[in-house]
Write an enzyme that holds these catalytic residues in place. Structure first.
Site, PDB file in Angstrom:
ATOM      1  N   ARG A 164      -3.087  -0.624  -9.392  1.00  0.00           N
ATOM      2  CA  ARG A 164      -2.286   0.502  -8.900  1.00  0.00           C
ATOM      3  C   ARG A 164      -0.950   0.674  -9.602  1.00  0.00           C
ATOM      4  NH1 ARG A 164      -3.634   0.126  -2.651  1.00  0.00           N
ATOM      5  NH2 ARG A 164      -5.689   1.094  -2.772  1.00  0.00           N
ATOM      6  N   LYS A 216      -5.959  -4.213  -6.607  1.00  0.00           N
ATOM      7  CA  LYS A 216      -6.465  -3.356  -5.536  1.00  0.00           C
ATOM      8  C   LYS A 216      -7.715  -2.636  -6.052  1.00  0.00           C
ATOM      9  CE  LYS A 216      -3.304  -4.046  -2.303  1.00  0.00           C
ATOM     10  NZ  LYS A 216      -3.607  -4.465  -0.920  1.00  0.00           N
ATOM     11  N   ASP A 263       0.812  -1.218   0.000  1.00  0.00           N
ATOM     12  CA  ASP A 263       0.000   0.000   0.000  1.00  0.00           C
ATOM     13  C   ASP A 263       0.844   1.267   0.000  1.00  0.00           C
ATOM     14  OD1 ASP A 263      -2.421  -1.299  -0.115  1.00  0.00           O
ATOM     15  OD2 ASP A 263      -2.753  -1.283   2.045  1.00  0.00           O
TER      16      ASP A 263
END
Length: 409
Positions: A322, A318, A290
């Site tokens: 991403r 995600k 993340d």
């Protein structure tokens, strides 16, 4: 909601919001207890609301007063009975979905899971392979996932290189069975720090899971969850965006973070220091994926330096892909990023430019664009800026309070 962001340096002290990852885990442990728990520091975000709604669907009583949530667990009045499969709307929360699939089997004999955005497209194959082996029914139809059957004590094995969330779901469900079980990773376990957080939450609820070796767990059956009084610590993944802003020259002080936290995203502090130095850097994010959006932004302005972000394949599933959306967004603003299957190669530039970008319904892309706008040479039009509601609903207010110039259009 679209916003226009004008170049303006941020200045001041900021306290990132409570950890979403820890909050999910504490809420779930409280929801499986036989009494009343109090959890403090629960932000009013879409992901938190999804987990609380699903606990209610399983029979828990969940009440919020400000940032404090009181949970009366599903076993407070004996074993719950269900006339039909409960419907659990997970909104866009991958943690909620993956944590609760095996829990619903253990508590209610299954459930009908709904979701939005890309949620139901995200990989569930480790569960499906396990369910085929264990004789548990599952069916994917447009807009929902149905699982039905019983989990039995025994040996559970699944790959650990897809997501640690599958392990967390089983670590919560297996103690509810009437005999002991083992859970084993068949590959090297990625995002292992998240499982440390899981074990900490289980311990707070009095559930004695033992990690016998890396990726191997012994789970006693018939272990009742005890009610708890707990507080959620600050979120290192959200802190990552303020670290990125610091790396771009914004004068920020980040407060309220636990330097000894089990959160894997605590690595942002180390990565930040490395990106502030000179020379080529290779950052392995396999344990903290993340962090890629803020890391990529910081690296994009290491003028003349090259940064490799590796171990990032899981980012493709995600809220957005991403690896693709980080690359697209920053390159639109003048960055030089090359995207590969599981990594990014970033050649630092001196300056970013204004332009039009889209969050792709991804809260982390929106926050990355906001921090980038502070150093662009012109305004940035960010489409779908409301995606921050997923994890950080008051992000834009905080951004403005620090000096960010944001205008809704």
């Amino acid at each position: 909601m679209d916003v226009r962001l004008y170049p303006a340096r941020l200045c001041g002290a900021v306290t990132p919001p409570p950890s979403k990852s820890q909050a999910h885990r504490l809420l779930l442990a409280a929801g499986l207890s036989s009494g009343q728990s109090t959890i403090r520091g629960i932000t009013h975000s879409q992901d938190m609301e999804a987990t609380m709604a699903c606990l209610r669907a399983l029979g828990a009583r969940v009440e919020r007063t400000g940032d404090t949530v009181t949970v009366t667990g599903v076993f407070a009045h004996g074993t719950p009975q269900f006339a039909q499969l409960p419907v659990l709307d997970c909104c866009e929360s991958g943690s909620t979905l993956r944590f609760l699939i095996p829990v619903a089997l253990a508590v209610a004999g299954g459930g009908i899971f709904a979701g939005r955005g890309r949620l139901l497209e995200r990989p569930q194959q480790p569960y499906f392979d396990l369910f085929t082996e264990k004789g548990v029914f599952y069916e994917r139809t447009p807009g929902k996932l149905t699982v039905q059957g019983a989990l039995h004590p025994g040996h559970y094995a699944l790959p650990g290189d897809v997501s640690s969330q599958f392990f967390t779901g089983l670590l919560y469900a297996l103690p509810l069975l009437d005999g002991p079980s083992t859970l084993v990773s068949t590959t090297t376990l990625e995002s292992a720090a998240y499982l440390t957080m899981t074990l900490e939450a289980l311990a707070q609820a009095g559930v004695p899971v033992t990690e016998t070796a890396a990726g191997q767990y012994q789970i006693p059956g018939g272990s009742p969850y005890q009610p708890m009084d707990a507080a959620v610590e600050g979120d290192w993944s959200q802190a990552g965006f303020f670290y990125a802003a610091k790396g771009l020259g914004n004068d920020l002080t980040i407060r309220g973070m636990n330097d000894q936290s089990a959160q894997g995203d605590r690595m942002i502090a180390t990565f930040y220091e490395r990106l502030c130095g000179h020379g080529t850097e290779t950052l392995d994010v396999s344990q903290c994926p993340d962090l890629v959006p803020p890391l990529a932004l910081h690296a994009a302005l290491r003028n003349g330096e090259t940064t490799h972000i590796v171990g990032a394949a899981r980012l493709r599933m995600k809220e957005s892909d991403r690896l693709a959306t980080v690359t697209e967004t920053l390159n639109r603003l003048g960055a030089q990023i090359t995207e590969y299957d599981d990594r990014l190669e970033i050649h630092g530039v001196e300056l970013l430019h204004g332009g039009v970008v889209n969050s792709h319904n991804d809260h982390r892309i929106a926050m990355m664009a906001a921090m980038a706008a502070t150093v662009c040479d012109g305004p940035v039009l960010l489409e779908d800026a409301g995606s921050v509601k997923k994890s950080y609903p008051d992000f834009w207010q905080v951004y403005a309070s620090l000096g960010g110039r944001v205008e809704e259009v």
